[in-house]
Write a protein that holds these residues in place. Structure first.
Motif, PDB file in Angstrom:
ATOM      1  N   LYS A   1       0.713  -1.171   0.151  1.00 53.03           N
ATOM      2  CA  LYS A   1       0.140   0.032  -0.150  1.00 53.03           C
ATOM      3  C   LYS A   1       0.928   1.233   0.119  1.00 53.03           C
ATOM      4  CE  LYS A   1      -4.137  -2.178   2.443  1.00 53.03           C
ATOM      5  NZ  LYS A   1      -4.798  -2.168   3.463  1.00 53.03           N
TER       6      LYS A   1
ATOM      7  N   SER B   1      -0.795   0.073  -6.968  1.00 48.97           N
ATOM      8  CA  SER B   1      -1.381  -0.925  -8.128  1.00 48.97           C
ATOM      9  C   SER B   1      -1.160  -2.144  -8.045  1.00 48.97           C
ATOM     10  CB  SER B   1      -0.749  -0.323  -9.281  1.00 48.97           C
ATOM     11  OG  SER B   1       0.917  -0.624  -9.307  1.00 48.97           O
ATOM     12  N   LYS B   2      -0.303  -2.737  -7.287  1.00 45.96           N
ATOM     13  CA  LYS B   2      -0.183  -4.188  -6.816  1.00 45.96           C
ATOM     14  C   LYS B   2      -1.032  -4.923  -5.903  1.00 45.96           C
ATOM     15  CE  LYS B   2       2.920  -4.188 -10.182  1.00 45.96           C
ATOM     16  NZ  LYS B   2       2.577  -4.791 -11.692  1.00 45.96           N
TER      17      LYS B   2
END
Length: 216
Positions: free
Chosen positions: A194, A199-200
């Motif tokens: 985070k 984005s992952k």
């Protein structure tokens, strides 16, 4: 060669001459130069190193390993040589020999997160509950020393915990810590992603949901 005329008989000059032949791709000539130096000075550090580099240039991994081992018999405090030997053993899939090299490196740098995770990786590859528990301990140490920033260590903890077949039974604080460790690692991983790779997050969350045991 002009340098040979200027410094006749110089060991340094001869070593440079060997490197010249290496650069030209004439490995046999280079080898003859280094062997001649080592006949006069069997423990010549730089000539021994050049011999190892020569074997690597030939893609002769077995020869390079033998040369580096002989070198380390004399210069056992050369950290770079231990690392090179460990990497060669890994390329040759000789995991126990590689483990020995990285355990030696940990003696030079016991707080190295990189060495800790590499030892853990090898133990995990070797497999078996004993090796997996040791690997988990090394991954945990890497996470501690990195103040929770070692994603490799956190993923390693989860992988080891999932692979260990004889799970601990809740008996004391130590067994409680082992049982709770995967959940703590998962929480830390999510926090890490985070912060640094939002984005992952969805991908990591999906992986964690598949790998963590479901509560009944």
């Amino acid at each position: 060669m002009a340098i040979e005329k200027k410094f006749p008989g110089s060991i340094r000059m001869r070593r440079i001459k060997g490197m010249y032949w290496e650069a030209k791709g004439d490995f046999n000539q280079a080898e003859a130069v280094y062997k001649a130096i080592l006949l006069e000075q069997p423990n010549n550090e730089l000539a021994m190193k050049r011999q190892a580099a020569l074997e690597l240039s030939r893609n002769n991994m077995t020869g390079a390993v033998d040369t580096i081992r002989k070198y380390l018999d004399v210069y056992a405090n050369d950290k770079d040589a231990w690392e090179q030997l460990g990497e060669l053993y890994l390329q040759m899939l000789l995991y126990r020999q590689a483990l020995f090299c990285y355990e030696e490196l940990l003696m030079f740098a016991p707080a190295s997160v990189g060495y800790l995770t590499r030892v853990a990786d090898i133990l995990y590859t070797l497999g078996g509950n004993t090796n997996l528990r040791q690997a988990r301990a090394y991954y945990s140490r890497a996470v501690d020393l990195s103040q929770g920033a070692s994603a490799r260590g956190l993923f390693g903890i989860l992988a080891c915990s999932a692979a260990i077949t004889d799970k601990p039974v809740l008996q004391d604080d130590r067994s409680r810590a082992q049982i709770e460790l995967p959940d703590l690692a998962a929480v830390s991983l999510m926090r890490l992603y985070k912060q640094h790779a939002p984005s992952k997050v969805a991908v990591v969350q999906s992986v964690l949901e598949d790998s963590l045991p479901k509560s009944s």
